[in-house]
Motif scaffolding. Structure first.
Motif, mmCIF file in Angstrom:
data_model
loop_
_atom_site.group_PDB
_atom_site.id
_atom_site.type_symbol
_atom_site.label_atom_id
_atom_site.label_comp_id
_atom_site.label_asym_id
_atom_site.label_seq_id
_atom_site.Cartn_x
_atom_site.Cartn_y
_atom_site.Cartn_z
ATOM 1 N N GLN A 13 94.363 104.871 33.278
ATOM 2 C CA GLN A 13 93.084 105.547 33.097
ATOM 3 C C GLN A 13 91.980 104.508 33.261
ATOM 4 O O GLN A 13 92.026 103.445 32.634
ATOM 5 N N GLN A 14 91.012 104.818 34.128
ATOM 6 C CA GLN A 14 89.876 103.904 34.297
ATOM 7 C C GLN A 14 88.603 104.562 33.828
ATOM 8 O O GLN A 14 88.232 105.636 34.317
ATOM 9 N N THR A 15 87.941 103.923 32.866
ATOM 10 C CA THR A 15 86.642 104.381 32.394
ATOM 11 C C THR A 15 85.662 103.222 32.475
ATOM 12 O O THR A 15 86.074 102.062 32.417
ATOM 13 N N LYS A 70 89.940 89.856 29.164
ATOM 14 C CA LYS A 70 88.503 90.110 29.197
ATOM 15 C C LYS A 70 87.829 89.441 30.389
ATOM 16 O O LYS A 70 88.093 88.277 30.694
ATOM 17 N N THR A 115 98.265 94.395 32.021
ATOM 18 C CA THR A 115 97.071 94.601 31.215
ATOM 19 C C THR A 115 95.884 94.122 32.035
ATOM 20 O O THR A 115 95.866 92.966 32.482
ATOM 21 N N GLN A 165 93.354 101.181 31.795
ATOM 22 C CA GLN A 165 94.194 101.252 30.611
ATOM 23 C C GLN A 165 95.543 101.863 31.009
ATOM 24 O O GLN A 165 95.585 102.950 31.573
ATOM 25 N N ALA A 205 87.574 110.644 33.254
ATOM 26 C CA ALA A 205 87.914 109.307 33.756
ATOM 27 C C ALA A 205 88.481 109.425 35.163
ATOM 28 O O ALA A 205 88.717 110.527 35.667
ATOM 29 N N GLN A 261 91.128 94.038 23.211
ATOM 30 C CA GLN A 261 91.110 93.757 24.630
ATOM 31 C C GLN A 261 91.783 92.416 24.866
ATOM 32 O O GLN A 261 91.202 91.369 24.580
ATOM 33 N N GLY A 294 83.505 100.217 31.729
ATOM 34 C CA GLY A 294 83.507 99.252 30.634
ATOM 35 C C GLY A 294 84.852 99.011 29.992
ATOM 36 O O GLY A 294 84.994 98.118 29.160
ATOM 37 N N GLN A 295 85.854 99.794 30.367
ATOM 38 C CA GLN A 295 87.184 99.658 29.764
ATOM 39 C C GLN A 295 88.234 99.167 30.739
ATOM 40 O O GLN A 295 89.364 98.884 30.354
ATOM 41 N N GLU A 308 88.152 94.378 32.338
ATOM 42 C CA GLU A 308 87.181 95.451 32.554
ATOM 43 C C GLU A 308 86.625 95.498 33.969
ATOM 44 O O GLU A 308 86.039 96.489 34.379
#
Lengths: 115, 112
Positions: free
Chosen positions: A36-38, B5, B101, A44, A87, B2, A40-41, B104
Protein backbone atom coordinates in the motif's frame (compact mmCIF):
# COMPACT_ATOMS: atom_id res chain seq x y z
CA UNK A 1 7.98 -11.01 -21.74
CA UNK A 2 4.85 -9.26 -20.47
CA UNK A 3 5.17 -7.30 -17.24
CA UNK A 4 3.06 -7.39 -14.10
CA UNK A 5 -0.51 -6.34 -14.78
CA UNK A 6 -3.06 -5.05 -12.29
CA UNK A 7 -6.77 -4.55 -12.72
CA UNK A 8 -8.60 -2.33 -12.39
CA UNK A 9 -6.30 0.70 -12.63
CA UNK A 10 -8.75 3.01 -10.88
CA UNK A 11 -11.56 2.32 -8.46
CA UNK A 12 -13.97 4.48 -6.48
CA UNK A 13 -15.87 2.97 -3.58
CA UNK A 14 -17.82 4.23 -0.59
CA UNK A 15 -17.20 3.54 3.08
CA UNK A 16 -18.38 0.14 4.22
CA UNK A 17 -18.12 -1.50 0.81
CA UNK A 18 -15.62 -4.16 -0.08
CA UNK A 19 -13.22 -4.32 -3.00
CA UNK A 20 -11.18 -6.95 -4.85
CA UNK A 21 -8.01 -6.11 -6.74
CA UNK A 22 -6.28 -8.43 -9.17
CA UNK A 23 -2.63 -8.99 -10.06
CA UNK A 24 -1.14 -11.12 -12.83
CA UNK A 25 2.58 -11.79 -12.33
CA UNK A 26 5.29 -12.16 -14.90
CA UNK A 27 5.22 -15.59 -16.49
CA UNK A 28 7.32 -18.00 -14.46
CA UNK A 29 7.15 -15.94 -11.29
CA UNK A 30 5.66 -17.77 -8.34
CA UNK A 31 5.68 -15.07 -5.66
CA UNK A 32 3.33 -12.11 -5.46
CA UNK A 33 3.67 -9.37 -2.84
CA UNK A 34 1.20 -6.57 -2.17
CA UNK A 35 2.03 -3.06 -0.95
CA UNK A 36 0.00 0.00 0.00
CA UNK A 37 1.41 3.39 -0.98
CA UNK A 38 0.16 6.55 0.68
CA UNK A 39 1.69 10.04 0.65
CA UNK A 40 4.39 10.36 3.28
CA UNK A 41 4.30 6.68 4.19
CA UNK A 42 6.12 5.10 1.31
CA UNK A 43 5.29 1.52 0.46
CA UNK A 44 3.83 -0.49 3.31
CA UNK A 45 4.06 -4.27 2.97
CA UNK A 46 0.71 -6.06 3.14
CA UNK A 47 1.49 -9.72 2.43
CA UNK A 48 3.28 -12.14 0.14
CA UNK A 49 1.92 -15.26 -1.49
CA UNK A 50 3.96 -18.14 -2.80
CA UNK A 51 2.59 -21.40 -4.19
CA UNK A 52 -0.95 -20.42 -3.15
CA UNK A 53 0.12 -19.91 0.49
CA UNK A 54 0.64 -16.72 2.44
CA UNK A 55 4.36 -16.71 3.26
CA UNK A 56 4.75 -13.27 4.87
CA UNK A 57 2.32 -10.83 6.41
CA UNK A 58 2.62 -7.15 7.31
CA UNK A 59 0.92 -5.22 10.09
CA UNK A 60 -2.47 -4.58 8.54
CA UNK A 61 -5.86 -5.41 10.06
CA UNK A 62 -7.76 -8.53 9.11
CA UNK A 63 -9.96 -6.50 6.74
CA UNK A 64 -7.10 -6.90 4.29
CA UNK A 65 -6.82 -10.38 2.86
CA UNK A 66 -5.51 -12.07 -0.22
CA UNK A 67 -5.19 -15.28 -2.08
CA UNK A 68 -3.18 -16.83 -4.88
CA UNK A 69 -4.34 -19.19 -7.56
CA UNK A 70 -2.55 -22.15 -9.10
CA UNK A 71 -1.46 -20.01 -12.07
CA UNK A 72 0.21 -17.58 -9.58
CA UNK A 73 -2.34 -14.85 -10.22
CA UNK A 74 -3.29 -13.12 -6.98
CA UNK A 75 -6.21 -11.16 -5.63
CA UNK A 76 -6.38 -8.80 -2.70
CA UNK A 77 -9.61 -8.04 -0.87
CA UNK A 78 -10.42 -5.20 1.47
CA UNK A 79 -13.68 -5.43 3.40
CA UNK A 80 -15.59 -2.70 5.22
CA UNK A 81 -13.69 0.07 3.49
CA UNK A 82 -12.59 3.11 5.49
CA UNK A 83 -11.58 6.55 4.22
CA UNK A 84 -7.98 5.81 5.24
CA UNK A 85 -7.85 2.90 2.82
CA UNK A 86 -7.61 5.35 -0.08
CA UNK A 87 -4.20 4.61 -1.56
CA UNK A 88 -2.26 3.19 -4.47
CA UNK A 89 -2.10 -0.59 -4.16
CA UNK A 90 0.91 -2.15 -5.82
CA UNK A 91 1.68 -5.75 -6.45
CA UNK A 92 5.11 -7.13 -7.24
CA UNK A 93 6.12 -10.50 -8.60
CA UNK A 94 9.37 -12.40 -8.25
CA UNK A 95 10.72 -15.89 -8.80
CA UNK A 96 10.01 -16.79 -5.19
CA UNK A 97 13.54 -17.45 -3.91
CA UNK A 98 12.60 -15.97 -0.51
CA UNK A 99 15.55 -13.59 -0.31
CA UNK A 100 15.77 -9.82 -0.88
CA UNK A 101 18.11 -10.23 -3.86
CA UNK A 102 15.25 -11.91 -5.74
CA UNK A 103 14.22 -8.81 -7.68
CA UNK A 104 10.62 -7.74 -7.29
CA UNK A 105 8.94 -6.41 -10.42
CA UNK A 106 6.05 -4.05 -9.78
CA UNK A 107 2.83 -3.52 -11.61
CA UNK A 108 1.45 -0.01 -12.29
CA UNK A 109 -0.88 -0.20 -9.30
CA UNK A 110 -4.58 0.22 -8.60
CA UNK A 111 -5.63 3.65 -7.37
CA UNK A 112 -8.42 3.15 -4.82
CA UNK A 113 -10.46 6.11 -3.65
CA UNK A 114 -12.89 5.64 -0.76
CA UNK A 115 -15.60 8.29 -0.43
CA UNK B 1 7.86 2.56 13.73
CA UNK B 2 9.54 3.64 10.51
CA UNK B 3 12.56 1.35 10.23
CA UNK B 4 13.70 2.89 6.95
CA UNK B 5 13.64 6.66 6.64
CA UNK B 6 14.30 9.07 3.84
CA UNK B 7 14.37 12.44 5.52
CA UNK B 8 14.33 14.55 2.37
CA UNK B 9 10.95 14.50 0.62
CA UNK B 10 12.40 16.35 -2.35
CA UNK B 11 15.70 17.25 -4.02
CA UNK B 12 16.37 19.55 -6.95
CA UNK B 13 19.64 19.54 -8.93
CA UNK B 14 20.96 20.93 -12.19
CA UNK B 15 21.55 18.69 -15.17
CA UNK B 16 25.12 17.40 -15.21
CA UNK B 17 25.63 17.79 -11.48
CA UNK B 18 25.64 15.08 -8.83
CA UNK B 19 22.45 13.96 -7.10
CA UNK B 20 22.81 12.44 -3.64
CA UNK B 21 19.84 10.72 -2.07
CA UNK B 22 20.06 9.55 1.52
CA UNK B 23 18.45 6.82 3.55
CA UNK B 24 18.75 5.75 7.20
CA UNK B 25 17.66 2.52 8.84
CA UNK B 26 17.26 1.39 12.41
CA UNK B 27 16.92 -2.39 12.18
CA UNK B 28 20.37 -3.98 12.56
CA UNK B 29 19.02 -7.21 11.07
CA UNK B 30 18.80 -5.61 7.63
CA UNK B 31 21.65 -6.87 5.48
CA UNK B 32 20.50 -6.16 1.94
CA UNK B 33 19.57 -2.77 0.54
CA UNK B 34 17.97 -1.65 -2.69
CA UNK B 35 16.97 1.49 -4.53
CA UNK B 36 13.88 1.69 -6.69
CA UNK B 37 12.83 4.47 -9.04
CA UNK B 38 9.20 5.39 -9.71
CA UNK B 39 7.75 7.51 -12.49
CA UNK B 40 4.15 8.79 -12.27
CA UNK B 41 1.50 6.26 -13.27
CA UNK B 42 4.07 3.44 -13.26
CA UNK B 43 5.17 0.95 -10.64
CA UNK B 44 8.60 1.20 -9.00
CA UNK B 45 11.49 -0.30 -10.98
CA UNK B 46 14.61 -1.80 -9.46
CA UNK B 47 17.68 0.38 -9.84
CA UNK B 48 20.62 -0.93 -7.83
CA UNK B 49 21.32 -2.95 -4.70
CA UNK B 50 24.05 -3.64 -2.18
CA UNK B 51 24.78 -6.39 0.29
CA UNK B 52 26.03 -5.59 3.77
CA UNK B 53 29.33 -7.32 3.02
CA UNK B 54 30.14 -4.44 0.67
CA UNK B 55 30.34 -0.70 1.22
CA UNK B 56 29.97 0.37 -2.40
CA UNK B 57 28.30 -0.85 -5.57
CA UNK B 58 28.46 0.88 -8.91
CA UNK B 59 26.36 0.54 -12.05
CA UNK B 60 27.01 3.13 -14.71
CA UNK B 61 25.98 6.54 -13.46
CA UNK B 62 24.54 5.08 -10.25
CA UNK B 63 26.57 4.27 -7.13
CA UNK B 64 25.21 3.13 -3.79
CA UNK B 65 27.27 3.57 -0.62
CA UNK B 66 26.61 1.74 2.62
CA UNK B 67 27.85 2.83 6.04
CA UNK B 68 26.88 0.01 8.37
CA UNK B 69 28.14 1.64 11.56
CA UNK B 70 25.98 4.70 10.89
CA UNK B 71 23.12 2.61 9.46
CA UNK B 72 23.11 4.91 6.47
CA UNK B 73 23.08 4.44 2.74
CA UNK B 74 23.18 6.87 -0.11
CA UNK B 75 22.58 6.82 -3.85
CA UNK B 76 24.80 8.98 -6.05
CA UNK B 77 23.79 9.80 -9.61
CA UNK B 78 26.55 11.31 -11.74
CA UNK B 79 25.94 13.10 -14.02
CA UNK B 80 22.26 13.76 -13.38
CA UNK B 81 19.95 13.90 -16.40
CA UNK B 82 16.40 15.29 -16.74
CA UNK B 83 15.15 11.73 -17.35
CA UNK B 84 16.29 10.86 -13.82
CA UNK B 85 13.48 13.00 -12.43
CA UNK B 86 11.37 10.53 -10.44
CA UNK B 87 10.60 9.38 -6.90
CA UNK B 88 13.39 7.26 -5.45
CA UNK B 89 12.66 4.70 -2.74
CA UNK B 90 15.25 2.94 -0.66
CA UNK B 91 14.36 -0.48 0.69
CA UNK B 92 15.92 -2.96 3.09
CA UNK B 93 15.60 -6.66 3.68
CA UNK B 94 17.06 -9.60 5.55
CA UNK B 95 18.68 -12.48 3.67
CA UNK B 96 16.42 -14.83 5.62
CA UNK B 97 13.35 -13.69 3.68
CA UNK B 98 11.90 -11.76 0.78
CA UNK B 99 10.01 -9.06 2.70
CA UNK B 100 11.22 -5.52 1.92
CA UNK B 101 10.79 -2.45 4.11
CA UNK B 102 10.61 0.77 2.11
CA UNK B 103 11.35 4.38 2.96
CA UNK B 104 8.94 7.22 2.27
CA UNK B 105 10.58 8.21 -1.01
CA UNK B 106 12.44 11.28 -2.28
CA UNK B 107 11.21 13.25 -5.30
CA UNK B 108 14.25 14.08 -7.45
CA UNK B 109 13.90 16.87 -10.00
CA UNK B 110 16.74 17.40 -12.46
CA UNK B 111 16.50 20.79 -14.14
CA UNK B 112 17.82 21.25 -17.70
Amino acid sequence: KAGVTQTPRYLIKTRGQQVTLSCSPISGHRSVSWYQQTPGQGLQFLFEYFSETQRNKGNFPGRFSGRQFSNSRSEMNVSTLELGDSALYLCASSLGQNKPSDTQYFGPGTRLTVL
Amino acid sequence: DQQVKQNSPSLSVQEGRISILNCDYTNSMFDYFLWYKKYPAEGPTFLISISSIKDKNEDGRFTVFLNKSAKHLSLHIVPSQPGDSAVYFCAAGETSGSRLTFGEGTQLTVNP
